[in-house]
Design an enzyme around this catalytic site. Structure first.
Site, PDB file in Angstrom:
ATOM      1  N   SER A  52       0.823  -1.205   0.000  1.00 34.47           N
ATOM      2  CA  SER A  52       0.000   0.000   0.000  1.00 34.47           C
ATOM      3  C   SER A  52       0.867   1.269   0.000  1.00 34.47           C
ATOM      4  CB  SER A  52      -0.928  -0.052   1.220  1.00 34.47           C
ATOM      5  OG  SER A  52      -1.929   0.901   1.109  1.00 34.47           O
TER       6      SER A  52
ATOM      7  N   GLU B 109     -10.073  -3.896  -5.778  1.00 34.06           N
ATOM      8  CA  GLU B 109      -9.479  -2.790  -5.015  1.00 34.06           C
ATOM      9  C   GLU B 109      -9.580  -1.478  -5.777  1.00 34.06           C
ATOM     10  OE1 GLU B 109      -5.787  -3.187  -2.717  1.00 34.06           O
ATOM     11  OE2 GLU B 109      -5.581  -5.103  -3.722  1.00 34.06           O
TER      12      GLU B 109
ATOM     13  N   HIS C 256      -7.945  -5.554   0.327  1.00 37.42           N
ATOM     14  CA  HIS C 256      -6.658  -4.852   0.323  1.00 37.42           C
ATOM     15  C   HIS C 256      -5.745  -5.438   1.424  1.00 37.42           C
ATOM     16  CE1 HIS C 256      -3.903  -1.534  -0.158  1.00 37.42           C
ATOM     17  NE2 HIS C 256      -3.981  -1.236   1.122  1.00 37.42           N
TER      18      HIS C 256
END
Lengths: 293, 304
Positions: free
Chosen positions: B149, B247, B277
């Site tokens: 991320s 996502e 995620h």
């Protein structure tokens, strides 16, 4: 990815170990390719079966035909120098044998039936078996790297290496895309795919996904209300605990009541607003004339 | 087929994290909530040894080493958490499992967080951690940068920065759903299509995250070190992306890979089906183990 440096030059031990490492790199690549195809075996066997058949052919011919015999010769030498490792090395050698049997069985299972016979449950069972095989192969590689990769060059001398090194010079076809494409065209075509879809076994049909989309909306809607409800409860409790005296209590009860009423209002209006909007969308989608072009 | 464990995790995530991200939440509240959630993540397995060795000027870092013995490979891991928080236990466990599978040592860098330390403090810490590895004699080709991320964004920014300063580049990078586009401008694509399908992330707080991370200097959002998707990928090492098709960050990986390939860089994308995620960190799901094994395969392929 790999070098095709001839074994037996200035530092034969290092070159030999590099070749073994490169073999593992090729094996990892093939295992990742197989792993990326497994979910589609039961659904699209005609597309997947030829690639898997070639991948298992490669595993049998190269990894079991050349790579493991090389490692076995190395194990034998290490065992003589480090008898304490005998049990571990025996386990790894045994895994080579059972691995080869399993590879041959899976290759046979893939070749035995026409692709269409692998559609459905049979394909799913075979995919599960192959998945277990891949996991086992990865663990075996890991154990080998941990046990002898770091030790071999320290333990063995020049004469040991001379006995270990084979003269055939056979290189991993997976190290050279041109060679791989020549020997295993289906596998080579899947080696350099820019995008893979692990885990995807079903086609994404919007009509099938519509109820799922509705479920997500409902979960979000009530999840949001639930979240706000928890928040409100926490806030109310904090306010009540902070009450000092009767006037404070009256004020707090008033504030709590007004917040709770506001929340109750949201609990009524939000779902009904969502239901009206969704119903209207559904109706419009059906009434709206289909436009050409 | 998505496993029942993942389905459960997705539902829980939708009911908790996603809802929390949709509402106004202070950074402290967010960190407290994460700390509470972290209790459910198990510790690092016994066969991986952890050593807290700061050695960095402004932040902590840890070494993770498989007890069975590691090869020369080193995974430099940059955790995620919207640049402002982090799931410490979850990221540590993720790296431990990756190191075990790839037979590598792991360096977990707890770079400085915004809003206390806005951009470029976090990136500078990552650069320092990388330089430290080189100073300690780790060959660059044995280093793999990994990030999830926001950590994925930093991993890409780190490599772009190293390339810009003519520093030796790592052997490759594994990027798990990197948040590589900070402009949030596309009004189509996965940020719109997956707005409802994403089980965890929501764009509602995007402006606030951007403001806090950049310390108010939002004009920096188009800088390649902030939005690597706008950068030039020429000369970068092989990249391996993992992302899910549900996502909102799906297009970040796709676009980065496309740009990388256009620049002659090897870039592969694994697009997983209906994962939440950061599913790689959910150690109780079978898909997590499989995803990590694929990352480890990539590392072994590129660093034999």
């Amino acid at each position: 990815m790999t070098s095709s440096e001839p074994v037996g030059t200035a530092n034969p031990g290092a070159a030999f170990m590099r070749r073994l490492r490169n073999d593992h790199a090729g094996l990892s690549r093939v295992l990742r390719t197989i792993d990326g195809l497994l979910d589609r075996l039961a659904g699209e066997p005609e597309a997947v079966q030829p690639i898997l058949a070639e991948a298992f052919g490669y595993l049998l011919r190269y990894q079991h035909g050349y790579h493991h015999p090389r490692e076995d010769r190395l194990f034998e030498k290490i065992r003589r120098k480090r008898p304490a490792l005998a049990d571990t090395l025996a386990k790894l050698e045994e895994e080579h044998e059972t691995g080869e049997r399993e590879t041959a069985e899976l290759a046979e299972a893939l070749a035995a039936e026409p692709p269409d016979a692998l559609r459905g449950k049979k394909g799913e069972r075979l995919a599960a078996r192959i998945h277990g095989y891949i996991q086992h192969a990865r663990m075996h590689m890991r154990d080998e790297e941990a046990v002898f990769y770091a030790r071999a060059e320290k333990v063995l001398g020049k004469s040991d290496w001379a006995e270990i090194i084979d003269g055939d010079g056979t290189e991993d076809p997976a190290a050279d895309m041109a060679v791989l494409a020549d020997q295993y065209p289906e596998l080579a075509a899947h080696f350099d795919l820019p995008t893979r879809h692990p885990g995807r076994s079903e086609t994404a049909d919007p009509a099938v996904n519509a109820p799922h989309q509705l479920m997500l909306d409902v979960t979000d809607l009530y999840g949001g209300l639930l979240h706000e409800g928890f928040d409100l409860t926490r806030r109310n409790a904090r306010r009540l605990l902070a009450v000092r005296g009767p006037i404070g209590l009256v004020r707090t009860v008033g504030a709590i009541t007004s917040d709770n009423l506001r929340f109750a209002g949201r609990c009524v209006t939000r779902p009904s607003r969502w239901a009206i909007n969704t119903g209207a969308d559904w109706l419009i989608a059906r009434v709206k004339p289909v436009q050409d072009g | 087929m998505v496993s029942w464990q993942t389905r459960t995790a997705k539902l829980l995530g939708r009911l908790t994290v996603r809802q929390a991200l949709k509402h106004d939440l202070s950074v402290d509240d967010m960190r407290n909530q994460i700390r509470r959630m972290e209790r459910f993540f198990p510790g690092v397995p016994d066969d991986v040894h952890i050593e807290l060795e700061p050695g960095l000027a402004h932040c902590d870092a840890e070494w993770l080493t498989p007890v069975s013995g590691a090869t020369e490979r080193v995974v430099l891991h940059l955790p995620g958490g919207a640049f402002m928080t982090r799931f410490k236990r979850a990221e540590r466990l993720l790296l431990a499992r990756l190191c075990r599978d790839a037979q590598a040592r792991g360096r977990l860098v707890f770079y400085r967080l915004a809003p206390e330390n806005p951009y470029p403090a976090g990136l500078n810490d990552c650069l320092e951690a990388y330089h430290q590895l080189l100073e300690r004699g780790v060959a660059p080709e044995h280093i793999f940068v990994s990030g999830m991320s926001a950590g994925g964004c930093l991993a890409l920014a780190l490599m772009l920065s190293l390339r810009d300063h003519c520093m030796p580049l790592p052997g490759g990078a594994v990027l798990m759903s990197p948040a590589a586009d900070f402009t949030d401008e596309p009004d189509q694509g996965s940020r719109v299509d997956n707005a409802k399908r994403d089980a965890l992330l929501s764009l509602e707080q995007g402006d606030e995250i951007r403001r806090l991370y950049l310390g108010g200097r939002t004009e920096l959002k188009t800088h390649p070190h902030v939005s690597p998707v706008l950068g030039d990928f020429t000369g970068l090492p092989p990249l391996f992306f993992q992302v899910s098709n549900t996502e909102i960050l799906l297009d970040d990986s796709r676009r980065c890979a496309e740009r990388a390939r256009a620049a002659g860089v090897s870039a592969e994308v694994d697009i997983w089906d209906r994962m939440p995620h950061g599913w790689q960190a959910l150690s109780f799901t079978p898909e997590s183990g499989r995803a990590i094994a694929r990352l480890a395969d990539f590392i072994r392929e590129r660093c034999p």
